[in-house]
Scaffold this motif. Structure first.
Motif, PDB file in Angstrom:
ATOM      1  N   ARG A  52      -0.046   3.577 -14.141  1.00  0.00           N
ATOM      2  CA  ARG A  52      -0.671   4.283 -13.016  1.00  0.00           C
ATOM      3  C   ARG A  52      -1.846   5.130 -13.491  1.00  0.00           C
ATOM      4  N   PRO A  96      -3.195   1.931  -4.380  1.00  0.00           N
ATOM      5  CA  PRO A  96      -2.268   1.604  -3.286  1.00  0.00           C
ATOM      6  C   PRO A  96      -1.529   0.285  -3.516  1.00  0.00           C
ATOM      7  N   ALA A 141       1.189   0.930  -6.091  1.00  0.00           N
ATOM      8  CA  ALA A 141       2.333   1.652  -5.523  1.00  0.00           C
ATOM      9  C   ALA A 141       3.177   0.737  -4.636  1.00  0.00           C
ATOM     10  N   ASP A 142       2.528  -0.081  -3.818  1.00  0.00           N
ATOM     11  CA  ASP A 142       3.261  -1.016  -2.961  1.00  0.00           C
ATOM     12  C   ASP A 142       4.052  -2.019  -3.792  1.00  0.00           C
TER      13      ASP A 142
END
Length: 117
Positions: A24, A36, A39-40
């Motif tokens: 990350r 995003p 994270a998904d």
């Protein structure tokens, strides 16, 4: 061919550890627009791991994003991959397509080797 093509400048960042936190941080530095999606994907992998009682989805997640970082941390490599992907879309014959696919495979293999250490 590709190895020589990408030696003109060094990587933007060091190859991070294959942990969600390290990946990350790396993505935030080199490809923040992808956070995003990262994270998904992590959420889906964690849900699948829990549902299946296996860590395989999490390992696949780490491998995928490790390879993504390995490619993106070298701007020349990332640019060449984008060029090749674009060329694949417009290739009309196997004679045009095969060398493009071969070079993409070489780039991905280089990324896999970096991830493996």
């Amino acid at each position: 061919m590709t190895e020589q093509h990408f030696t003109s400048s060094g990587p933007l960042i060091a190859m991070p550890a294959l942990t969600p936190a390290a990946l990350r941080t790396a993505i935030a530095q080199i490809a923040p627009a992808q956070l995003p999606a990262f994270a998904d994907h992590l959420d889906r992998a964690a849900e699948q791991a829990a549902a299946q009682s296996t860590i395989t989805p999490l390992r696949a997640f780490l491998q995928y994003w490790g390879e993504f970082v390995a490619i993106q941390r070298r701007p020349e490599r990332a640019a060449r991959l984008r060029e090749l992907e674009s060329a694949v879309e417009s290739a009309d014959t196997p004679e045009e397509l095969n060398p493009l696919v071969s070079e993409i495979q070489q780039l991905l293999a280089e990324a896999q080797r970096e991830v493996a250490g």
